[in-house]
Design a protein around this motif. Sequence first.
Motif, PDB file in Angstrom:
ATOM      1  N   UNK A   1       0.864  -1.180   0.000  1.00  0.00           N
ATOM      2  CA  UNK A   1       0.000   0.000   0.000  1.00  0.00           C
ATOM      3  C   UNK A   1       0.900   1.229   0.000  1.00  0.00           C
ATOM      4  N   UNK A   2       0.439   2.305  -0.663  1.00  0.00           N
ATOM      5  CA  UNK A   2       1.177   3.551  -0.727  1.00  0.00           C
ATOM      6  C   UNK A   2       0.348   4.651  -0.075  1.00  0.00           C
ATOM      7  N   UNK A   3       1.008   5.508   0.702  1.00  0.00           N
ATOM      8  CA  UNK A   3       0.332   6.594   1.394  1.00  0.00           C
ATOM      9  C   UNK A   3       1.037   7.910   1.103  1.00  0.00           C
ATOM     10  N   UNK A   4       0.258   8.946   0.781  1.00  0.00           N
ATOM     11  CA  UNK A   4       0.813  10.272   0.525  1.00  0.00           C
ATOM     12  C   UNK A   4      -0.168  11.342   0.930  1.00  0.00           C
ATOM     13  N   UNK A   5       0.332  12.554   1.139  1.00  0.00           N
ATOM     14  CA  UNK A   5      -0.525  13.650   1.564  1.00  0.00           C
ATOM     15  C   UNK A   5       0.026  14.972   1.052  1.00  0.00           C
ATOM     16  N   UNK A   6      -0.817  16.017   1.131  1.00  0.00           N
ATOM     17  CA  UNK A   6      -0.419  17.323   0.610  1.00  0.00           C
ATOM     18  C   UNK A   6      -0.997  18.428   1.477  1.00  0.00           C
ATOM     19  N   UNK A   7      -0.177  19.436   1.756  1.00  0.00           N
ATOM     20  CA  UNK A   7      -0.665  20.639   2.432  1.00  0.00           C
ATOM     21  C   UNK A   7      -1.603  21.389   1.495  1.00  0.00           C
ATOM     22  N   UNK A   8      -2.673  21.937   2.073  1.00  0.00           N
ATOM     23  CA  UNK A   8      -3.666  22.631   1.262  1.00  0.00           C
ATOM     24  C   UNK A   8      -4.232  23.803   2.049  1.00  0.00           C
TER      25      UNK A   8
ATOM     26  N   UNK B   1      -8.457  20.058   9.403  1.00  0.00           N
ATOM     27  CA  UNK B   1      -9.308  19.250   8.531  1.00  0.00           C
ATOM     28  C   UNK B   1      -8.437  18.345   7.665  1.00  0.00           C
ATOM     29  N   UNK B   2      -8.998  17.170   7.333  1.00  0.00           N
ATOM     30  CA  UNK B   2      -8.266  16.155   6.574  1.00  0.00           C
ATOM     31  C   UNK B   2      -9.195  15.667   5.471  1.00  0.00           C
ATOM     32  N   UNK B   3      -8.824  15.973   4.232  1.00  0.00           N
ATOM     33  CA  UNK B   3      -9.717  15.750   3.093  1.00  0.00           C
ATOM     34  C   UNK B   3      -9.396  14.419   2.414  1.00  0.00           C
ATOM     35  N   UNK B   4     -10.374  13.537   2.428  1.00  0.00           N
ATOM     36  CA  UNK B   4     -10.267  12.223   1.785  1.00  0.00           C
ATOM     37  C   UNK B   4     -11.368  12.089   0.741  1.00  0.00           C
TER      38      UNK B   4
ATOM     39  N   UNK C   1      -4.382   8.924  -0.881  1.00  0.00           N
ATOM     40  CA  UNK C   1      -3.766  10.251  -0.939  1.00  0.00           C
ATOM     41  C   UNK C   1      -4.780  11.243  -0.393  1.00  0.00           C
ATOM     42  N   UNK C   2      -4.337  12.128   0.494  1.00  0.00           N
ATOM     43  CA  UNK C   2      -5.279  13.026   1.161  1.00  0.00           C
ATOM     44  C   UNK C   2      -4.646  14.403   1.341  1.00  0.00           C
ATOM     45  N   UNK C   3      -5.449  15.353   1.826  1.00  0.00           N
ATOM     46  CA  UNK C   3      -4.992  16.721   2.052  1.00  0.00           C
ATOM     47  C   UNK C   3      -5.055  17.075   3.534  1.00  0.00           C
ATOM     48  N   UNK C   4      -4.089  17.891   3.948  1.00  0.00           N
ATOM     49  CA  UNK C   4      -4.037  18.417   5.314  1.00  0.00           C
ATOM     50  C   UNK C   4      -4.151  19.936   5.213  1.00  0.00           C
ATOM     51  N   UNK C   5      -5.199  20.518   5.783  1.00  0.00           N
ATOM     52  CA  UNK C   5      -5.379  21.971   5.693  1.00  0.00           C
ATOM     53  C   UNK C   5      -4.357  22.687   6.561  1.00  0.00           C
TER      54      UNK C   5
ATOM     55  N   UNK D   1       1.769  25.131  13.183  1.00  0.00           N
ATOM     56  CA  UNK D   1       1.008  24.234  14.054  1.00  0.00           C
ATOM     57  C   UNK D   1       0.610  22.948  13.358  1.00  0.00           C
ATOM     58  N   UNK D   2       0.792  22.873  12.033  1.00  0.00           N
ATOM     59  CA  UNK D   2       0.437  21.649  11.304  1.00  0.00           C
ATOM     60  C   UNK D   2       1.551  20.614  11.323  1.00  0.00           C
ATOM     61  N   UNK D   3       2.694  20.941  11.915  1.00  0.00           N
ATOM     62  CA  UNK D   3       3.801  19.983  11.943  1.00  0.00           C
ATOM     63  C   UNK D   3       3.384  18.693  12.641  1.00  0.00           C
ATOM     64  N   UNK D   4       2.809  18.797  13.833  1.00  0.00           N
ATOM     65  CA  UNK D   4       2.427  17.590  14.575  1.00  0.00           C
ATOM     66  C   UNK D   4       1.279  16.840  13.895  1.00  0.00           C
ATOM     67  N   UNK D   5       0.189  17.495  13.500  1.00  0.00           N
ATOM     68  CA  UNK D   5      -0.880  16.748  12.812  1.00  0.00           C
ATOM     69  C   UNK D   5      -0.410  16.046  11.548  1.00  0.00           C
ATOM     70  N   UNK D   6       0.468  16.683  10.765  1.00  0.00           N
ATOM     71  CA  UNK D   6       0.937  16.058   9.538  1.00  0.00           C
ATOM     72  C   UNK D   6       1.799  14.843   9.786  1.00  0.00           C
ATOM     73  N   UNK D   7       2.515  14.833  10.899  1.00  0.00           N
ATOM     74  CA  UNK D   7       3.245  13.625  11.289  1.00  0.00           C
ATOM     75  C   UNK D   7       2.259  12.544  11.704  1.00  0.00           C
ATOM     76  N   UNK D   8       1.250  12.929  12.461  1.00  0.00           N
ATOM     77  CA  UNK D   8       0.278  11.939  12.962  1.00  0.00           C
ATOM     78  C   UNK D   8      -0.529  11.296  11.846  1.00  0.00           C
TER      79      UNK D   8
END
Length: 415
Positions: A165-172, A178-181, A357-361, A396-403
Amino acid sequence: MTSAAARTALDLTADLPVPALEDLYRDLHRHPELSLREHRTAAALAGRLRAAGYETAEGVGGTGVAALLRNGEGPTVLLRADMDALPVTEETGLPYASERDGVMHACGHDLHVTWLTGAAEALAAGRDTWSGTLLVVGQPAEETGEGAALMVGDGLYERFPRPDVLLGQHAAPGPVGLYAHSPGLIMSASTDIDIVVHGRGGHGSRPESTVDPVVTAAYLVTRLQTVVSREIAAREPAVLTVGRIEAGTRHNIIPAEARVELNIRTQSDEVRDRMIAAIRRIAAGECASAGCPREPDVTVGNTFPVTVNDPETDHRVAAVHGRVFGAGTILDPGPAMGSEDFAQLAEHEGGRLPYSYWFVTSTPADVWDAAPGTDLMEKFAAVPGNHSPHFAPDLSTVVPGVRTLVSGALAYLVH
């Protein structure tokens, strides 16, 4: 399983070295590097991964980094971050603004590398809580659509295990938290097209002795706006953008040629092919109408594929994210017109590999609150977005993006 993965993710990220990760982010932001020149960024990521115990290789696909952590029986999970910056002059006014003229992390890839670093370190430190294999990828040249294919072509899955499985994300842009899936199509295809209009150059005082390619290019740009509005059904999402026109050297010289560079965004091969055919037809027609001495050159360039999440995979990752971040934090905005080359990492001779693949606001609260509008979409359109010279994700998104990455991986690695 979702509950166990969420609890483990929160435990592993409870004591993240936040100041050190923020320092890494600021350092990467100060020193952006363009596509396939990400030498400093790649070295920083590789050094952190080696120190965390990963078998690490540099120079994969040019400037890519791939690192492996084997931890017993279980699936192989790929975590990916893109590393390149953009040819944009920064206007954020941040104290850690880019120190490189005309180059900026205007898309958040510096934040992506920071998230990946923090997640890889947290998972390595907590390896007694999970089993399986991690494949961590720092990918070059996402902005040009080359990096993923270059890494695969350079033997990524021959030199390292094929992921399950592959996992990726993007700042938005959007209010932090919020986490957009989207379980299915989440990003569109993108195609670059170059047009060269051939005229007949001469003195600006004698236009009758020339065929002016600038005027022809101007008509062409205007006519191209009808491709979407008059040739594509309203139910079919499509965008055509002319991003660059180049012609001439002086005020009083009619040049011999003009160049038009444009980009199209589509969500199906059929619409893409129809738009390319229309662009070729319109370019040929405008040049013929102007009496150009030869037909225009129309070249199809870089192409990004559609990004289509495997529904089962995305539901699984979204579920653990919901457990980690709480009710109301997961949303499905539907497919975006933006594009990515992440899907090319999933191309394998044995068939397409499943991915999410999802977005992190990431918009700072003061910027979001000050934006005009009364609802989410009105404010979304008003705040600086990706590729803007004002794009500045909140620290402040550093910790959520790691999680998000840690919990997504543990959704497969916690048994």
